[in-house]
Design an enzyme around this catalytic site. Structure first.
Site, PDB file in Angstrom:
ATOM      1  N   ARG A  82      -3.469  -9.960   5.033  1.00 24.92           N
ATOM      2  CA  ARG A  82      -3.891 -10.030   3.620  1.00 24.92           C
ATOM      3  C   ARG A  82      -2.738  -9.509   2.768  1.00 24.92           C
ATOM      4  NH1 ARG A  82      -6.221  -6.683  -0.131  1.00 24.92           N
ATOM      5  NH2 ARG A  82      -7.769  -7.633  -1.511  1.00 24.92           N
ATOM      6  N   LYS A 101       0.825  -1.213   0.000  1.00 24.96           N
ATOM      7  CA  LYS A 101       0.000   0.000   0.000  1.00 24.96           C
ATOM      8  C   LYS A 101       0.857   1.261   0.000  1.00 24.96           C
ATOM      9  CE  LYS A 101      -4.386  -1.777   1.538  1.00 24.96           C
ATOM     10  NZ  LYS A 101      -5.405  -1.903   2.569  1.00 24.96           N
TER      11      LYS A 101
END
Ligand code: 9MG
Length: 271
Positions: free
Chosen positions: A250, A216
């Site tokens: 995740r 991210k």
């Protein structure tokens, strides 16, 4: 299915995006082929659960129709089920949830925490399917424009607690629920860092925590690294989350994460 959330050791959730921008080619046949090979590789590398998504939730992402999402994800859910691995479906749409459950999905991963029309009922109609309730401020198209909180940790926890109560009222037992603070979803770097530092305080909600930070922008910003150079940062961030009590991470990079989780477990299990 409930045993998945009761697992003593942390779980690695592998990300399988079926959005066209996740593939270097254009044709849907080749796309499907690449996705099926990716499923095989993830399983070989030791993934615990595969999260199939057909609509991007990246900042600025455009919405996808129900029918297009179904075409993208259902064959992948069926393929993961056929391979004998638990599969989670990353969607906010009730019909996609229903069809994925029918195809054998073990978990619904909803970044909108079952707030879209029919979503709560779709999950409540199943006695078994697990649900990940995630926090997001705003919607993907605009969520990063100017996120604001007076106290990000308290506000995220309070939202998740409210959603758990709504689920319980329609008969979704808490042993089917896991929670996710939603890193990067309507949050500045400062908000993300604060959430990570205080992740252990989410233990007061008494439910397993799922954390998604893989590749991210927050990792890119801290390391000044483009998206192709965020694996090390993603693994370290995932391990930090485990030390703070996360149960599921995740991730895109299965092998290094699975190795890191093995080390984490060896240290944790020592006398
Ligand atoms: C779909 N998706 C993208 N990022 C995510 C995250 O951090 N958590 C969950 N549960 N889903 C995510």
């Amino acid at each position: 299915m409930k045993e998945l959330l009761q697992s003593k050791s942390p779980l690695v959730m592998g990300i399988l995006n079926t959005t066209p921008d996740s593939f270097s080619d254009g044709g849907s046949y080749v796309r499907k082929d690449i996705a099926l090979r990716r499923i095989e590789t993830m399983i070989e590398e030791g993934v615990d659960i595969i999260d199939v998504g057909g609509e991007s939730t990246r900042p600025g992402a455009q919405a996808v129709s129900e029918s297009e999402e179904l075409v993208r994800v259902i064959p992948m859910v069926e393929a993961v089920v056929a391979a004998g691995k638990p599969v989670s479906i990353d969607t906010s749409k009730a019909l996609v949830m229903q069809e994925a459950i029918r195809a054998g999905a073990s978990m619904i991963n909803d970044v909108r925490a079952l707030q879209e029309e029919g979503a709560l009922d779709a999950v409540a109609a199943s006695d078994e399917v697990l649900i990940c309730l995630m926090h997001m401020q705003g919607q993907p198209r605009s969520m990063q424009h100017n996120p604001h909180y007076d106290d990000v940790v308290t506000e995220v926890k309070s939202f998740l607690q409210q959603r758990v109560e709504v689920c319980q009222k329609v008969g979704i037992n808490s042993d089917r629920i896991c929670l996710d603070p939603g890193f990067g979803f309507g949050k500045t770097l400062q908000h993300n860092c604060e959430l990570m530092k205080h992740l252990d305080s989410f233990k007061e909600l008494n439910l397993p925590l799922l954390v998604g930070v893989s590749r991210k922008t927050m990792i890119g910003n801290i390391l000044d690294a483009d998206v192709n150079n965020r694996t090390n940062g993603s693994v370290v961030a995932a391990m930090y989350a485990l030390t703070k009590g996360a149960k599921i991470v995740r991730v895109h990079d299965i092998k290094p994460t699975v190795e890191a989780v093995k080390l984490f477990c060896a240290f944790e299990q020592a006398k």
